[in-house]
Design an enzyme around this catalytic site. Sequence first.
Site, PDB file in Angstrom:
ATOM      1  N   SER A 145       0.842  -1.190   0.000  1.00 22.42           N
ATOM      2  CA  SER A 145       0.000   0.000   0.000  1.00 22.42           C
ATOM      3  C   SER A 145       0.877   1.238   0.000  1.00 22.42           C
ATOM      4  O   SER A 145       2.087   1.153   0.182  1.00 22.42           O
ATOM      5  CB  SER A 145      -0.856   0.002   1.261  1.00 22.42           C
ATOM      6  OG  SER A 145       0.002   0.106   2.389  1.00 22.42           O
ATOM      7  N   LYS A 146       0.242   2.378  -0.202  1.00 25.00           N
ATOM      8  CA  LYS A 146       0.987   3.644  -0.181  1.00 25.00           C
ATOM      9  C   LYS A 146       1.654   3.857   1.165  1.00 25.00           C
ATOM     10  O   LYS A 146       2.788   4.299   1.259  1.00 25.00           O
ATOM     11  CB  LYS A 146       0.039   4.814  -0.467  1.00 25.00           C
ATOM     12  CG  LYS A 146      -0.185   5.025  -1.952  1.00 25.00           C
ATOM     13  CD  LYS A 146      -0.269   6.501  -2.293  1.00 25.00           C
ATOM     14  CE  LYS A 146      -0.268   6.705  -3.799  1.00 25.00           C
ATOM     15  NZ  LYS A 146      -1.555   7.142  -4.311  1.00 25.00           N
TER      16      LYS A 146
END
Length: 506
Positions: free
Chosen positions: A257-258
């Site tokens: 994920s970011k």
Amino acid sequence: MTLTQPVRVRFAPSPTGRLHLGGARTALYDYLMARQSGGQFILRIEDTDRNRYQVGSEQEIMDGLRWLGLQWDEGPDIGGPYGPYRQSERKEIYRQYAWELVEKGHAYPCFCTPERLSAVRQQQQARREPTRYDGHCRNIPLSEAKARVAAGEPHVIRFKMPRTGSVTGIDLLRGDITYQNDQLDDYILVKSDGLALYHLAAMVDDHLMKITHVLRGAEWLPTFPLHVHIYNAFGWQQPVWIHLSVFLKPSGKGKMSKREAASLAQDGYSIFTTDLADLGYLPEGVNNWVALMGWSYDDATEFFTMQDLIEKFDINRLNPSPAAINFSKLDHFNGLHIRNLPLDDLQRRLRPFFERTAYHPSDEILRKLTPLLQPRMKTLDEGPALVGFLFAEQVEPDLERLVPRKMTPPEALTAARRLLEVLSDLPSMDPQVTEGPVRALAEELGLKAGSLFNILREALIGQPSSPPIFETMDVIGREVVLQRLQAAIDLLTAAVFVYRRERRER
Ligand code: GLU
């Protein structure tokens, strides 16, 4: 089995951010398939989502691909026979194809307002039903719909999903996947601003650009049935579909994920290609690592050059299960590729990593340093750190290490003085010149060569490990060698004074 018929494959990033490992892997596999089969690798920029568009992203993606050595044969910058290769320049093409679907009864204009759609959604949620379009505009007679469009009424174009039956998509890695049509939505193909969405634009482009194999992320599996329907509605032949596994966090728990990407930076890692370049990874190392995240050759071979990959890559050995990103493997592969580089190539690649430190070695010095660093580095940025002491204004030897075990300060002092004498008499610091006399001196003093080297190393670099000592002296140069040795002698002289006092007072 490698590919024998020329394939046409495309990497189709949306310019909404930077090139990351997922994209790099898709592009690499595309590239390998094209090179292996004598086909073409196409770069297509999917920039129809103007809200997520990021200035500079297209350039950044191209820079990342070039750094990896994945040069495309057709693309927005170089053109090609099936251009334009930027979707924002193909708007009119999508409009025509959207209306072809409408005319054939596979799509329809929908005039529902955002307010109505949100009311429908709320009702569905209240009834705990899946939220989807309720088909309100599905059966408006075509002539009426056209008249409303002609009158300028805002509308989108939706796919008219069959209400019954099923559809089967064939994925090379996963086999047949059957979806029930009544579970699917009347997806929007063209938005109210007239811009086509991925579902239509990518299918039309893949068809017109004669793409034979579509490699894309597994996140497209849920809308895969729509894409199969679109191909069927046009009566086109399906490409070979390959949905690549997702990447998991290094812990193996959950998708990348970011937020996870940001926390990687704290450990000096990154999932972005241009960051990896900056961190001192070689494109060779990154490609080798990425290639094996979803593909294996024989489960044993791990070192692959680009040429090896082109020869050995096999789409039938792709693995559909998710792969955890493992950065220690990247370090490992990178080290292997650093050791595989010719010295002059490695020297050239090391240069910028020195230039961004305070050390600016001459070509001559860097040429001598490169073979010393080659076996020791995992990343290029370790180079300056490993030999920084060579360029320090002053070193601070540690007295405890200056007097090797089983030796007394007076003995160490004598050894250091004799070293200075012997080295001062030599014409140069070339290892060929220095090694013989220093070893002979150890013999003369009745010392193990290692003990004498330890004194020398501590005097010259002030730390217990370094590249081989004779090569190190050559790099430091005669003047500095003699000067540092003298400083060590001064330190030992003071130590001997203390040592004697203590013994007398006992
Ligand atoms: N533009 C899409 C994306 O970036 C491409 C997917 C595909 O390769 O078809 O996810």
